[in-house]
Design an enzyme around this catalytic site. Structure first.
Site, short mmCIF file in Angstrom:
data_model
loop_
_atom_site.label_atom_id
_atom_site.label_comp_id
_atom_site.label_asym_id
_atom_site.label_seq_id
_atom_site.Cartn_x
_atom_site.Cartn_y
_atom_site.Cartn_z
N ASN A 98 0.74 -1.40 -0.27
CA ASN A 98 0.30 -0.28 0.06
C ASN A 98 1.18 1.12 -0.14
O ASN A 98 2.01 1.03 0.66
CB ASN A 98 -0.57 0.29 1.45
CG ASN A 98 -1.90 -1.47 1.56
OD1 ASN A 98 -2.15 -1.56 0.12
ND2 ASN A 98 -2.43 -1.54 2.24
N HIS A 115 5.47 -0.68 -2.54
CA HIS A 115 5.50 0.13 -3.92
C HIS A 115 5.33 1.43 -3.68
O HIS A 115 4.93 2.42 -4.36
CB HIS A 115 3.84 -0.34 -4.16
CG HIS A 115 3.87 -2.08 -4.85
ND1 HIS A 115 3.38 -2.30 -4.76
CD2 HIS A 115 5.22 -2.46 -4.79
CE1 HIS A 115 2.95 -4.23 -4.87
NE2 HIS A 115 4.70 -3.71 -5.32
N CYS A 143 9.36 20.58 -11.54
CA CYS A 143 10.17 20.70 -10.52
C CYS A 143 11.09 21.91 -11.05
O CYS A 143 10.97 22.39 -11.72
CB CYS A 143 11.42 19.23 -11.16
SG CYS A 143 12.48 19.54 -9.93
N THR A 183 -4.44 -9.17 0.64
CA THR A 183 -3.84 -9.12 -0.74
C THR A 183 -4.74 -9.87 -1.46
O THR A 183 -4.24 -11.51 -1.33
CB THR A 183 -2.50 -8.75 0.08
OG1 THR A 183 -1.80 -8.93 -1.62
CG2 THR A 183 -1.35 -9.96 0.16
C1 BV8 Z 1 8.36 -5.32 -11.91
C2 BV8 Z 1 1.41 1.41 -6.86
C3 BV8 Z 1 9.96 -6.49 -12.89
C4 BV8 Z 1 0.63 1.64 -7.77
C5 BV8 Z 1 0.70 -0.72 -7.69
C6 BV8 Z 1 2.90 -8.65 -17.64
C7 BV8 Z 1 2.72 -7.98 -17.76
C8 BV8 Z 1 3.57 -6.55 -17.63
C9 BV8 Z 1 4.21 -7.05 -16.17
C10 BV8 Z 1 3.48 -7.98 -15.56
C11 BV8 Z 1 3.18 -9.09 -15.95
N1 BV8 Z 1 3.07 -10.29 -15.71
C12 BV8 Z 1 3.72 -10.05 -13.97
C13 BV8 Z 1 4.03 -8.42 -14.80
C14 BV8 Z 1 4.47 -7.69 -12.78
C15 BV8 Z 1 4.08 -6.93 -12.56
C16 BV8 Z 1 2.00 -7.35 -12.26
O1 BV8 Z 1 2.30 -8.06 -11.22
N2 BV8 Z 1 1.47 -7.61 -12.84
C17 BV8 Z 1 0.09 -8.34 -12.69
C18 BV8 Z 1 -0.63 -7.08 -12.17
C19 BV8 Z 1 0.38 -9.40 -13.67
N3 BV8 Z 1 4.67 -6.44 -11.99
C20 BV8 Z 1 5.30 -5.15 -12.00
O2 BV8 Z 1 5.54 -4.97 -12.76
C21 BV8 Z 1 6.19 -4.89 -10.24
N4 BV8 Z 1 7.40 -4.32 -11.05
O3 BV8 Z 1 7.90 -7.41 -11.92
O4 BV8 Z 1 9.28 -5.03 -12.16
C22 BV8 Z 1 11.09 -5.18 -13.32
C23 BV8 Z 1 12.31 -5.94 -13.09
C24 BV8 Z 1 13.26 -4.80 -12.70
C25 BV8 Z 1 13.78 -3.80 -13.73
C26 BV8 Z 1 12.26 -3.22 -14.41
C27 BV8 Z 1 11.28 -3.89 -14.54
C28 BV8 Z 1 5.65 -3.63 -10.01
C29 BV8 Z 1 4.30 -4.05 -9.51
C30 BV8 Z 1 4.05 -2.67 -8.94
C31 BV8 Z 1 3.09 -2.19 -8.97
N5 BV8 Z 1 2.11 -0.39 -7.94
N6 BV8 Z 1 0.73 0.37 -6.97
C32 BV8 Z 1 -0.47 3.04 -6.73
O5 BV8 Z 1 -0.94 1.71 -6.50
O6 BV8 Z 1 -1.30 3.42 -7.57
S1 BV8 Z 1 0.25 -2.81 -7.13
C33 BV8 Z 1 -1.14 -2.49 -7.04
O7 BV8 Z 1 -1.29 -3.66 -6.67
C34 BV8 Z 1 -1.39 -1.87 -4.66
O8 BV8 Z 1 0.26 -1.17 -4.31
C35 BV8 Z 1 -1.75 -3.00 -4.68
O9 BV8 Z 1 -1.72 -2.84 -3.72
C36 BV8 Z 1 -1.02 -4.04 -5.53
C37 BV8 Z 1 -1.49 -5.39 -4.98
O10 BV8 Z 1 -3.05 -5.24 -5.27
P1 BV8 Z 1 -3.18 -5.76 -3.51
O11 BV8 Z 1 -2.90 -5.13 -2.54
O12 BV8 Z 1 -3.89 -7.13 -4.04
O13 BV8 Z 1 -4.93 -5.18 -3.49
P2 BV8 Z 1 -5.60 -5.78 -4.34
O14 BV8 Z 1 -7.53 -5.21 -4.47
O15 BV8 Z 1 -5.96 -6.91 -5.05
O16 BV8 Z 1 -6.81 -7.04 -3.01
C38 BV8 Z 1 -7.08 -6.75 -2.56
C39 BV8 Z 1 -7.58 -8.28 -1.19
O17 BV8 Z 1 -8.37 -7.84 0.05
C40 BV8 Z 1 -8.29 -8.79 -2.17
O18 BV8 Z 1 -7.52 -10.54 -1.96
C41 BV8 Z 1 -9.73 -8.57 -0.98
O19 BV8 Z 1 -10.19 -9.69 -1.11
C42 BV8 Z 1 -9.41 -8.77 -0.20
N7 BV8 Z 1 -10.26 -8.02 0.86
C43 BV8 Z 1 -10.97 -6.74 0.39
N8 BV8 Z 1 -11.73 -5.64 1.78
C44 BV8 Z 1 -11.07 -7.11 2.56
C45 BV8 Z 1 -9.57 -7.90 2.57
N9 BV8 Z 1 -8.90 -7.90 3.11
C46 BV8 Z 1 -9.39 -7.75 4.65
N10 BV8 Z 1 -9.54 -7.26 5.00
C47 BV8 Z 1 -10.67 -6.10 4.22
N11 BV8 Z 1 -11.58 -5.34 4.91
ZN ZN Z 2 14.11 17.84 -11.56
#
Ligand code: BV8
Ligand code: ZN
Length: 238
Positions: A98, A115, A143, A183
């Site tokens: 988060n 993140h 900036c 998550t």
């Molecule tokens: C990287 C910041 C490599 C921004 C976020 C195909 C194409 C392109 C990329 C990829 C691909 N396959 C894989 C990738 C990699 C990609 C990825 O994983 N994509 C996924 C979607 C397939 N990952 C990346 O790109 C990462 N970087 O891999 O870099 C690299 C290495 C070297 C050099 C260059 C590059 C970067 C990932 C970070 C992205 N940024 N956020 C912003 O927030 O604006 S991610 C975003 O999703 C948020 O941070 C969020 O937290 C995160 C994960 O989601 P969750 O937190 O799990 O949230 P979600 O809604 O999914 O789930 C909520 C859960 O809570 C549910 O399960 C629900 O049931 C539960 N819930 C609901 N209510 C409750 C609850 N639980 C408890 N209590 C409740 N009340």
């Molecule tokens: Zn600057």
């Protein structure tokens, strides 16, 4: 709620929490993939990318400003508070996906922001970085070096901050209890952290109203919300 696992959990000497958007849901902050995850007609997955930013920096900034305003008026909930209190009874680390800073506002002091943070901004060119809690008159803000500023968050396709990620792996691999809260484990590489913990011999507990791809690998997967389960978990350590 924790049954036979309570005594094993009580024996934990180092606890690592891996948290996602779900733990902030009860603070009124929408999750990514939940039904409320879409913003206007855009999907967060389309906006939290570097391409979207360079294509339309003003639109991406509008999205972040709207989220930041919502986050600044949100409060930590009982889930965040319980994790902060557990830190008083056991060495505790929080590895959060988060960007809302609610763990720190609840009092957690060992937080890894995998993140980044919506409350920090940085320059797209020079090394300017600053905390930004008030709004900007015009978007995108510039900036002092005249280049556009961006939120200091990790977008899809961007690497996680090297020091934060290395530290997170180290913490996950050396804990004896990992609690995965709110998550979907849909995003890598953060979704590998429970694997590191399992390899390190840790007990794995999950708190999520829904199943996740790792629910079956958990020692205990609770179909519960964070604000409900975590205060009960706190009682184990008090
Ligand atoms: C990287 C910041 C490599 C921004 C976020 C195909 C194409 C392109 C990329 C990829 C691909 N396959 C894989 C990738 C990699 C990609 C990825 O994983 N994509 C996924 C979607 C397939 N990952 C990346 O790109 C990462 N970087 O891999 O870099 C690299 C290495 C070297 C050099 C260059 C590059 C970067 C990932 C970070 C992205 N940024 N956020 C912003 O927030 O604006 S991610 C975003 O999703 C948020 O941070 C969020 O937290 C995160 C994960 O989601 P969750 O937190 O799990 O949230 P979600 O809604 O999914 O789930 C909520 C859960 O809570 C549910 O399960 C629900 O049931 C539960 N819930 C609901 N209510 C409750 C609850 N639980 C408890 N209590 C409740 N009340
Ligand atoms: Zn600057």
């Amino acid at each position: 709620m924790f049954g036979a696992l309570s005594s094993k959990m009580r024996d934990a000497e180092k606890i690592v929490f891996v948290t996602g958007a779900g733990i902030s849901q009860e603070s009124g902050i929408s999750t990514f993939r939940g039904k409320d995850g879409l913003w206007r007609k855009y999907d967060a997955m389309q906006l939290a990318t570097i391409d979207a930013f360079y294509e339309n920096p003003k639109l991406v900034w509008e999205w972040y400003e709207e989220r930041r305003k919502n986050i600044m008026s949100a409060k930590p909930n009982a889930g965040h508070d319980a994790i902060a209190k557990i830190e008083k009874f056991r060495p505790t680390r929080v590895l959060t996906q988060n960007i809302d800073g609610l763990h720190q506002r609840a009092g957690s002091t060992q937080v890894y922001e995998l993140h980044g943070s919506i409350i920090r901004i940085k320059c797209t060119v020079c090394d300017f970085k600053e905390t930004a809690t008030s709004g900007f008159s015009d978007l995108p803000p510039l900036c002092r070096c005249k280049n556009i500023l961006r939120p200091d968050v990790v977008w899809f396709g961007e690497a996680l901050p090297q020091d934060v990620w290395t530290g997170a792996i180290q913490e996950a691999s050396s804990c004896d209890l990992m609690v995965v809260v709110g998550t979907s484990l849909a995003v890598s590489p953060a979704n590998l952290l429970p694997v590191y913990a399992k390899q390190g011999g840790a007990l794995l507990v999950e708190v999520n109203p829904e199943e996740t791809p790792m629910s079956k690998a958990m020692d205990l997967s609770l179909r519960s919300s964070a604000a409900n389960a975590l205060p009960q978990m706190l009682e184990i350590f008090q």
